[in-house]
Design an enzyme around this catalytic site. Structure first.
Site, PDB file in Angstrom:
ATOM      1  N   LEU A 260      -2.091  84.738  61.102  1.00 19.43           N
ATOM      2  CA  LEU A 260      -1.288  85.770  61.715  1.00 19.43           C
ATOM      3  C   LEU A 260       0.185  85.486  61.486  1.00 19.43           C
ATOM      4  O   LEU A 260       0.590  84.340  61.298  1.00 19.43           O
ATOM      5  CB  LEU A 260      -1.573  85.918  63.212  1.00 19.43           C
ATOM      6  CG  LEU A 260      -1.164  84.828  64.180  1.00 19.43           C
ATOM      7  CD1 LEU A 260      -1.038  85.414  65.573  1.00 19.43           C
ATOM      8  CD2 LEU A 260      -2.182  83.699  64.218  1.00 19.43           C
ATOM      9  N   SER A 261       0.976  86.531  61.433  1.00 14.87           N
ATOM     10  CA  SER A 261       2.401  86.454  61.170  1.00 14.87           C
ATOM     11  C   SER A 261       2.631  85.835  59.791  1.00 14.87           C
ATOM     12  O   SER A 261       2.077  86.293  58.800  1.00 14.87           O
ATOM     13  CB  SER A 261       3.095  85.677  62.294  1.00 14.87           C
ATOM     14  OG  SER A 261       4.483  85.711  62.170  1.00 14.87           O
ATOM     15  N   ASN A 262       3.408  84.756  59.709  1.00 14.73           N
ATOM     16  CA  ASN A 262       3.567  84.107  58.408  1.00 14.73           C
ATOM     17  C   ASN A 262       2.239  83.596  57.867  1.00 14.73           C
ATOM     18  O   ASN A 262       2.018  83.558  56.653  1.00 14.73           O
ATOM     19  CB  ASN A 262       4.551  82.944  58.520  1.00 14.73           C
ATOM     20  CG  ASN A 262       5.982  83.403  58.628  1.00 14.73           C
ATOM     21  OD1 ASN A 262       6.285  84.591  58.508  1.00 14.73           O
ATOM     22  ND2 ASN A 262       6.891  82.467  58.859  1.00 14.73           N
TER      23      ASN A 262
END
Length: 596
Positions: A260-262
């Site tokens: 998730l995210s990066n």
């Protein structure tokens, strides 16, 4: 209890013969975890994760076991909403005890300056009949356990192994005053005494070096390579754990990249590089991803938001928005409108007109009102500046004592001038930090002046590196271009989920254009849009903030369920959809609000 099984294992023990691996730059540390020190929560369970972290017996010299427990606690709380209203452990998720083994090492890509961490968790109840390996790059710039609340919580109780990587970032901070870094077991060690997670190319007079910012690499451009290397390490760890069932290969083991995210961006980067077919599927939540010619790179919209949002949030329509009226910040935010006006970047003869114009300019560049309202929290917590300073240094490969725009990281102890860190502060960096200061006793200094809007000078400098045409601007653009994701191979199952109110990585700039680019190229990922989800589930426990949202993590678990059912049972992948969600409100979350 943690018991080292093999403190010094030679490199061939964890190199898969069929798949070339980056050179390991440390021995492999193999440890067993059970009972009060299991794989998933270090024995804390859900109640312990919700409680405050335990103090170290000796604050200046914590043990590897204490550091591991604190790191797991910090990463759970940095990602998941564990608050009493959030529904974790009742509506979704859980934290059972999972005994097993860990294998960890430092690895290095052949052309990289700094190593990255890899850590494989192999549960005792590994399902040998349905071989499963999750590859989990950390979210944000977090340390190696930075995806445990997503990948570990879903995979380990199901008998999957999980291999994590810090993808070239992490919390192995180097302290120039003591000339110490972080050893493989998380403890501090002097330069030259042991392999370190990170040591800068040269010493400086003082302060702190952060691997993401100061490694001399552009780690974001290599996220995909980190993920694929971690997958190979995980397969080799399974060979080591179950030699009678070896070899574990992509042909007999389902390998799912999830983040998730990066971490989500890293999983998608890996999908674009996986020509050999190492990955069986990909799940990406709120990914930091862009493709050439579509959407916007994160550095572009982050530096734009950093400049304009403090002024735009003064518009009357944000009067009741959480974090848009933080009393301590309001004087500087009012001064921001004046600075923007003086620079010719907004129009208007008074504060109200300038705020309205700043908002209109953000709208014109693709920001919608719901996203901006959520982004008030990012603005209030000064995250734009911290992210911008860190990423600029990484893109320009700047050393710690020559960061762009006058920034630097140092221990301030609440005083105006930096000071050397004490042993207790240094010892807790690896377990407690997020990978991007400020935090864990480290301040972001510089890039300010004595005006009513002290952060303007540094933020304007960062924005100019994107909008300008100088030598540094051209170098930065080249580094950002190197982070673009490539088209994944045909037939690879990909499921992407993002909240429509993501105020850090807006959906209009990240996952939506990525999906459009793939569809235009004949690739059809599953795309889930979640109307009332935003970027930081952990923020939902904050009073008054979580009322307007739902958590995103349940959709991550559901996405893994769907991809696994497709791979293991031949079930059809679900359709792309927009969920019919309802804000949580002031009461506890109920399942109907998730729109499943």
């Amino acid at each position: 209890m943690l018991a080292p099984l093999a403190a010094c294992v030679p490199r061939p023990a964890l190199v898969h013969p069929a798949m070339p691996d980056p050179a390991l730059v440390s021995d492999i540390r193999e440890t067993r975890h059970s009972g009060d020190d299991d794989l998933l929560s270090a024995g804390l369970g859900l109640a312990g994760l919700r409680a405050k972290p335990a103090a170290f017996a000796d604050a200046a010299a914590p043990t590897p076991q204490e550091l591991r427990r604190r790191a797991i606690h910090a990463n759970w709380n940095g990602i998941a909403d564990l608050g009493p209203l959030g529904g974790y452990g009742t509506l979704y998720g859980g934290v059972p005890s999972v005994p097993g083994r860990e294998y960890q090492a430092f690895a290095r890509l052949p052309d990289a300056q700094a190593p990255f961490r890899v850590l494989a968790q192999v549960p005792d109840a590994f399902d040998a009949k349905a071989r499963c390996l999750l590859v989990a790059p950390a979210s944000g710039s977090r340390g190696v356990y930075g995806a445990i609340a997503l990948a570990g919580a879903w995979g380990l109780p199901r008998g999957c192994a999980v291999v994590y990587t810090d993808k070239g970032a992490g919390t192995g901070y180097y302290d120039f005053d003591s000339r110490t870094g972080v050893a493989l077991d998380g403890t501090r060690a002097a330069r030259g005494a042991a392999p370190l997670e990170f040591e800068p190319a040269h010493e400086a007079a003082g302060g702190v070096a952060i691997k993401h910012a100061h490694s001399g690499d552009n780690p974001e451009a290599d996220w995909g390579r980190h993920v694929l290397a971690a997958a190979r390490f995980g397969l080799a760890a399974l060979d080591r754990a179950f030699p009678a069932a070896a070899p574990f290969t992509p042909s007999n083991t389902r390998v799912i990249a999830v983040g998730l995210s990066n971490g989500g961006g890293a999983a998608l980067q890996a999908a674009g590089l996986d020509e050999a077919g190492l990955l069986s599927g990909v799940v990406a939540l709120e990914p930091n991803v862009h493709v050439e010619g579509r959407g916007r790179a994160a550095f572009d919209y982050i530096t734009e938001a950093a400049l304009y949002l403090p002024c735009a949030l003064l518009d009357a329509r944000f009067e009741t928005t959480p974090f848009a009226r933080v009393a301590a910040a309001l004087p500087a935010w009012r001064a921001r409108c004046a600075r923007l006006h003086e620079a010719g970047l907004v129009d208007g003869g008074n504060l109200a007109a300038q705020a309205a114009d700043a908002l209109a300019r953000l709208h014109a560049h693709g920001w919608d009102e719901a996203t901006l309202a959520t982004a008030a929290s990012t603005t209030a917590f000064d995250l734009w500046r911290a992210i911008g300073a860190t990423y600029t240094s990484a893109y320009l490969r700047a050393p710690a004592d020559a960061m762009p725009c006058g920034f630097r990281f140092a221990v301030a102890h609440g005083a105006p001038a930096p000071a050397p860190a004490d042993a207790a502060t240094r010892a807790a960096w690896w377990s407690d930090a997020s990978g991007i200061p400020p935090g864990a006793g480290i301040a972001l200094l510089g890039g300010t002046d004595a005006s009513a809007d002290p952060s303007w000078v540094g933020l304007d400098c960062l924005r100019t590196l994107w909008s300008g045409d100088g030598a540094d601007a051209r170098r930065l653009h080249a580094s950002v271009a190197a982070t673009a994701a490539k088209r994944p191979r045909a037939g690879l199952p990909i499921l992407i989920a993002q909240g429509e109110r993501d105020g850090l990585l807006p959906i209009a700039f990240s996952s939506a254009p990525y999906v459009q680019a793939l569809e235009a190229d004949g690739v059809a990922p599953v795309y889930w849009r979640v109307p009332h989800a935003q970027h930081f589930d952990a923020f939902l426990a904050l009073p008054g903030f979580g009322d307007g949202y739902v958590p995103l993590l349940p959709y991550g678990y559901a996405a893994l369920d769907a991809v696994w059912a497709h791979l293991a049972d031949g079930a059809a992948l679900p359709a792309s959809r927009r969920f019919d969600t309802t804000p949580r409100g002031a009461a506890a979350l109920d399942r109907g609000k998730l729109g499943f």
